[in-house]
Each structure stands twice: as C-alpha cells, then as structure tokens.
Scaffold this motif. Structure first.
Motif, PDB file in Angstrom:
ATOM      1  N   THR A 166       1.428   7.728  11.401  1.00 42.42           N
ATOM      2  CA  THR A 166       1.123   7.966   9.795  1.00 42.42           C
ATOM      3  C   THR A 166       0.465   6.816   9.295  1.00 42.42           C
ATOM      4  O   THR A 166      -0.536   6.904   8.441  1.00 42.42           O
ATOM      5  CB  THR A 166       2.445   8.248   9.119  1.00 42.42           C
ATOM      6  OG1 THR A 166       3.422   7.349   8.924  1.00 42.42           O
ATOM      7  CG2 THR A 166       3.150   9.464   9.455  1.00 42.42           C
ATOM      8  N   GLU A 167       1.052   5.657   9.334  1.00 46.34           N
ATOM      9  CA  GLU A 167       0.415   4.284   8.604  1.00 46.34           C
ATOM     10  C   GLU A 167      -0.835   4.142   9.370  1.00 46.34           C
ATOM     11  O   GLU A 167      -1.816   3.704   8.669  1.00 46.34           O
ATOM     12  CB  GLU A 167       1.373   3.179   8.985  1.00 46.34           C
ATOM     13  CG  GLU A 167       2.336   3.189   7.787  1.00 46.34           C
ATOM     14  CD  GLU A 167       3.114   1.839   7.940  1.00 46.34           C
ATOM     15  OE1 GLU A 167       4.220   1.910   7.115  1.00 46.34           O
ATOM     16  OE2 GLU A 167       2.815   0.947   8.598  1.00 46.34           O
ATOM     17  N   TRP A 168      -0.854   4.106  10.643  1.00 46.96           N
ATOM     18  CA  TRP A 168      -2.071   3.627  11.552  1.00 46.96           C
ATOM     19  C   TRP A 168      -3.297   4.495  11.141  1.00 46.96           C
ATOM     20  O   TRP A 168      -4.473   3.760  10.615  1.00 46.96           O
ATOM     21  CB  TRP A 168      -1.870   3.601  12.936  1.00 46.96           C
ATOM     22  CG  TRP A 168      -0.974   2.640  13.504  1.00 46.96           C
ATOM     23  CD1 TRP A 168      -0.278   1.733  12.662  1.00 46.96           C
ATOM     24  CD2 TRP A 168      -0.707   2.406  14.771  1.00 46.96           C
ATOM     25  NE1 TRP A 168       0.468   1.058  13.587  1.00 46.96           N
ATOM     26  CE2 TRP A 168       0.141   1.296  14.728  1.00 46.96           C
ATOM     27  CE3 TRP A 168      -1.331   2.743  16.032  1.00 46.96           C
ATOM     28  CZ2 TRP A 168       0.743   0.870  15.839  1.00 46.96           C
ATOM     29  CZ3 TRP A 168      -0.789   2.353  17.073  1.00 46.96           C
ATOM     30  CH2 TRP A 168       0.289   1.093  17.064  1.00 46.96           C
ATOM     31  N   PRO A 169      -3.442   5.584  11.162  1.00 46.61           N
ATOM     32  CA  PRO A 169      -4.652   6.602  10.624  1.00 46.61           C
ATOM     33  C   PRO A 169      -4.960   6.376   9.217  1.00 46.61           C
ATOM     34  O   PRO A 169      -6.016   6.248   9.046  1.00 46.61           O
ATOM     35  CB  PRO A 169      -4.185   7.824  10.677  1.00 46.61           C
ATOM     36  CG  PRO A 169      -3.033   7.895  11.451  1.00 46.61           C
ATOM     37  CD  PRO A 169      -2.156   6.676  11.337  1.00 46.61           C
ATOM     38  N   MET A 170      -3.956   5.875   8.256  1.00 38.88           N
ATOM     39  CA  MET A 170      -4.233   5.511   6.838  1.00 38.88           C
ATOM     40  C   MET A 170      -5.059   4.270   6.822  1.00 38.88           C
ATOM     41  O   MET A 170      -5.954   4.052   6.184  1.00 38.88           O
ATOM     42  CB  MET A 170      -3.046   5.860   5.998  1.00 38.88           C
ATOM     43  CG  MET A 170      -2.839   7.214   5.875  1.00 38.88           C
ATOM     44  SD  MET A 170      -1.685   7.544   4.565  1.00 38.88           S
ATOM     45  CE  MET A 170      -0.840   8.733   4.862  1.00 38.88           C
ATOM     46  N   LEU A 171      -4.373   3.447   7.456  1.00 40.41           N
ATOM     47  CA  LEU A 171      -4.650   1.903   7.251  1.00 40.41           C
ATOM     48  C   LEU A 171      -6.026   1.390   8.298  1.00 40.41           C
ATOM     49  O   LEU A 171      -6.959   0.746   7.907  1.00 40.41           O
ATOM     50  CB  LEU A 171      -3.497   0.875   7.640  1.00 40.41           C
ATOM     51  CG  LEU A 171      -2.196   1.142   6.677  1.00 40.41           C
ATOM     52  CD1 LEU A 171      -1.030   0.014   7.356  1.00 40.41           C
ATOM     53  CD2 LEU A 171      -2.860   0.637   5.479  1.00 40.41           C
ATOM     54  N   TYR A 172      -5.819   2.330   9.264  1.00 34.71           N
ATOM     55  CA  TYR A 172      -7.089   1.850  10.386  1.00 34.71           C
ATOM     56  C   TYR A 172      -7.980   2.934  10.766  1.00 34.71           C
ATOM     57  O   TYR A 172      -8.084   3.292  11.978  1.00 34.71           O
ATOM     58  CB  TYR A 172      -6.431   1.087  11.396  1.00 34.71           C
ATOM     59  CG  TYR A 172      -5.280   0.161  11.384  1.00 34.71           C
ATOM     60  CD1 TYR A 172      -5.618  -1.020  10.677  1.00 34.71           C
ATOM     61  CD2 TYR A 172      -4.027   0.406  11.791  1.00 34.71           C
ATOM     62  CE1 TYR A 172      -4.710  -1.752  10.325  1.00 34.71           C
ATOM     63  CE2 TYR A 172      -3.060  -0.356  11.409  1.00 34.71           C
ATOM     64  CZ  TYR A 172      -3.373  -1.676  10.724  1.00 34.71           C
ATOM     65  OH  TYR A 172      -2.271  -2.442  10.385  1.00 34.71           O
ATOM     66  N   THR A 207     -11.235   2.557  12.662  1.00 36.12           N
ATOM     67  CA  THR A 207     -10.704   2.045  14.136  1.00 36.12           C
ATOM     68  C   THR A 207     -10.452   3.265  14.770  1.00 36.12           C
ATOM     69  O   THR A 207     -11.037   3.456  15.864  1.00 36.12           O
ATOM     70  CB  THR A 207      -9.835   0.935  14.436  1.00 36.12           C
ATOM     71  OG1 THR A 207      -9.912  -0.113  13.256  1.00 36.12           O
ATOM     72  CG2 THR A 207      -9.655   0.504  15.565  1.00 36.12           C
ATOM     73  N   PHE A 208      -9.687   4.098  14.349  1.00 36.99           N
ATOM     74  CA  PHE A 208      -9.152   5.424  14.973  1.00 36.99           C
ATOM     75  C   PHE A 208     -10.517   6.219  15.363  1.00 36.99           C
ATOM     76  O   PHE A 208     -10.619   6.777  16.361  1.00 36.99           O
ATOM     77  CB  PHE A 208      -8.452   6.255  13.783  1.00 36.99           C
ATOM     78  CG  PHE A 208      -6.957   6.216  14.108  1.00 36.99           C
ATOM     79  CD1 PHE A 208      -6.442   5.270  13.979  1.00 36.99           C
ATOM     80  CD2 PHE A 208      -6.469   7.630  14.708  1.00 36.99           C
ATOM     81  CE1 PHE A 208      -4.770   5.136  14.241  1.00 36.99           C
ATOM     82  CE2 PHE A 208      -5.060   7.464  15.011  1.00 36.99           C
ATOM     83  CZ  PHE A 208      -4.128   6.359  14.868  1.00 36.99           C
ATOM     84  N   LYS A 209     -11.527   6.354  14.170  1.00 34.17           N
ATOM     85  CA  LYS A 209     -12.623   7.209  14.505  1.00 34.17           C
ATOM     86  C   LYS A 209     -13.521   6.511  15.752  1.00 34.17           C
ATOM     87  O   LYS A 209     -13.764   7.193  16.516  1.00 34.17           O
ATOM     88  CB  LYS A 209     -13.460   7.074  13.296  1.00 34.17           C
ATOM     89  CG  LYS A 209     -13.870   8.549  12.876  1.00 34.17           C
ATOM     90  CD  LYS A 209     -14.835   8.686  11.491  1.00 34.17           C
ATOM     91  CE  LYS A 209     -13.899   8.493  10.253  1.00 34.17           C
ATOM     92  NZ  LYS A 209     -14.790   8.187   9.207  1.00 34.17           N
ATOM     93  N   ARG A 210     -13.681   5.294  15.662  1.00 34.80           N
ATOM     94  CA  ARG A 210     -14.253   4.372  16.517  1.00 34.80           C
ATOM     95  C   ARG A 210     -13.787   4.689  18.119  1.00 34.80           C
ATOM     96  O   ARG A 210     -14.635   4.624  18.989  1.00 34.80           O
ATOM     97  CB  ARG A 210     -14.493   2.941  16.154  1.00 34.80           C
ATOM     98  CG  ARG A 210     -15.558   2.203  16.868  1.00 34.80           C
ATOM     99  CD  ARG A 210     -15.555   0.710  16.386  1.00 34.80           C
ATOM    100  NE  ARG A 210     -15.191   0.573  15.051  1.00 34.80           N
ATOM    101  CZ  ARG A 210     -14.243  -0.292  14.435  1.00 34.80           C
ATOM    102  NH1 ARG A 210     -13.325  -1.008  15.099  1.00 34.80           N
ATOM    103  NH2 ARG A 210     -14.023  -0.409  13.093  1.00 34.80           N
TER     104      ARG A 210
END
Ligand code: ATP
Length: 271
Positions: free
Chosen positions: A32-38, A41-44
């Motif tokens: 939950t947090e990672w996709p919102m915060l980063y 980077t997720f996309k990359r």
C-alpha cells in the motif's frame, strides 16, 4: 471517527499503535505505502501495484486498525462502505452507493476505499435486507463492485481494501487477477506480539515494578488484540476498586483481571 457522508475522517494513527504483527505490517506497507510513495520507481521497474488488498483473520486482531494506519500514514482520501449503509431500508439504490464512492475515489485520488466486513456487502448468503428479492440486490451490488474494480485504471491510485472474518463467504469472482490480488492473513497475536500489544495499551497506565508482561503474555494464548486491550483496562479498574487512591497497577491486579477478562478465540476458531 466522524462520518461525513461516505467519507470518513480517520483519527490519526501510526504503525506504532499496532503491537507486534511485524510480518503483516511489512506486507501491508509494501502493498500500500510503497506504490503510493514510490509510484515512479514502481513503474520504472515494471511493477504493478495491487488493485485490491484483502485482509482476513479472526475478529479483534487489528484489521480495521491496520487500515486506519494506512489511511493516516499515506494521507490518501479515505472512503468506507459497509453492509449496514448499503442495505439500509432508507437507501433506495444500493448499487449507487458503490458507484458514487468509486467516482469520489477517482476524483480525489490518491484514495483508499475500505470495505469493512465485506462478506456483509458481497457475501454468498444474504446478511442484510431480508425478504424476497434481497438476494438479487446482493447480486447487483456484487456485479457493480466488480465492474467498478475492473474500471479503475492502473494509474488511478485508487486502492481497495477489504476486511473479513469470513473469507469462505466471499464470491470467488472477487479474487480474480486485477481485483483483490493481494490477500493477507492477519493472525491472532503470538507470544511476542501479545507483549507488544500490552505495551501499546499500557502506555498511559503506570505499572508497578512487579508487572511482568512476558508472564502475562504467556498466560494469554487465544487472546486477541482487543481482548488484551480489555485485559489492561480491567487490571486498572481492579486497582482502582481496591484502592481509590491507587497510583499504579500491579501484577496481582493483572492476575485478577485474567480471571474476568477471558479470551474470545477458541481452538476451533483457529481450526
Ligand atoms: P473486527 O473484525 O471485529 O472488526 P478487527 O480485526 O478489525 O476486528 P480492530 O477493530 O482493528 O480489529 O481491533 C479491535 C481493537 O483491538 C482495537 O481497538 C485495537 O486497539 C485493539 N487491537 C487489536 N489488535 C491490536 C494490536 N495488534 N495492537 C494494538 N491494539 C490492537
């Protein structure tokens, strides 16, 4: 929390308000947090954030609290739906609540839609309503929900979180890819988690020197987080009852509390 329409103002909570359960916290942060915060980077890295996260596990073990923490920490718009709202006799159009909530979520993204006790919203058996025709209302609500979940663009930053004690009652269609694609079990607290939960709930209770939380954790198999919170409160009440000018809570108070504050889990609930 204060209800404003279907939008809920969440009281501020942090990860430290939840004792123990480290692996669960870690999985949830990642989902939950990672996709919102980063997000970039997720996309990359070619990673897809989950569309929906389903929390399941016995009652009183912090599912709702976990979602409140995620909402507080992420700062996302928080919208919640429950079965009582949807199947209220005062609401004419149950499906409309779902559609409106998703609309709001999209326009106020990043946002979180929380479906608490999701089995009461889209369970196999009808829990709300009653009378003839209510099953078909439930079917329509389910198909509206599936439609809306499928319609959320991957980039839209709308996360759906469901919580349930009865995953067996959920329609399998909810678990298809792109829907609830991350499923997390929130277990009853183990020995170490029980100590940490009691630390959280005794933060504002002065403890006598003889209080041994490890010892109490050892005696509280089958206690949920909610049971442990209750146990701490009970110990403080016993201290007060015994001494109207008590300044702290003793081990004996906890031992006495254990006799009245009983666990709500049974071996059967743990299967
Ligand atoms: P339900 O299915 O009954 O809604 P739940 O799993 O959503 O239960 P919560 O409502 O989050 O559980 O927890 C109930 C209460 O127990 C909360 O007030 C919370 O403070 C306390 N609690 C539960 N687990 C923990 C924990 N790990 N740490 C601190 N408090 C906890």
């Amino acid at each position: 929390s204060i209800q404003r329409g279907f939008e809920t103002m969440v009281e501020k909570k942090t990860w430290d308000d939840i004792g123990g359960l480290e692996p669960v916290k870690q999985k949830l942060k990642q989902a939950t947090e990672w996709p919102m915060l980063y997000g970039e980077t997720f996309k990359r890295l070619g990673l897809k954030p989950p569309r929906g996260v389903l929390l399941f596990g016995p009652p009183g073990c912090s599912k709702t609290t976990l979602v409140k923490v995620i909402a507080s920490v992420s700062g996302a718009t928080f919208l919640s739906i429950n079965g009582a709202q949807i199947y209220s006799p005062f609401v004419g159009d149950s499906e409309k609540i779902i559609r409106t909530t998703f609309q709001k979520a999209r326009s106020a993204a990043p946002s979180i839609i929380f479906l608490d006790e999701i089995e009461a919203i889209v369970g196999k058996r009808n829990l709300g309503g009653g009378g003839s025709g209510s099953d078909s209302v439930q079917e329509r609500v389910l198909s509206t929900l599936l439609n809306e979940m499928d319609g959320v663009e991957a980039a839209a930053s709308v996360l759906i979180i469901g919580a349930t004690n009865r995953p067996d009652m959920l329609d399998a269609a909810l678990m298809r890819p792109g829907r609830f694609d991350k499923i997390i079990y929130v277990p009853p607290p183990d020995f170490v988690s029980r100590q940490q939960i009691m630390k959280v709930h005794t933060k504002n209770i002065p403890l006598a020197e003889d209080v041994d939380l490890e010892e109490i954790a050892d005696q509280t198999n089958l206690y949920t987080g909610a049971d442990l919170q209750n146990l701490c409160r009970e110990a403080a009440i016993i201290a007060l009852r015994q001494d109207k000018s008590a300044t702290n809570v003793s081990q004996a108070n906890f031992e006495a509390a254990l006799k009245v504050a009983k666990p709500s889990l049974t071996f059967k609930t743990l299967k």
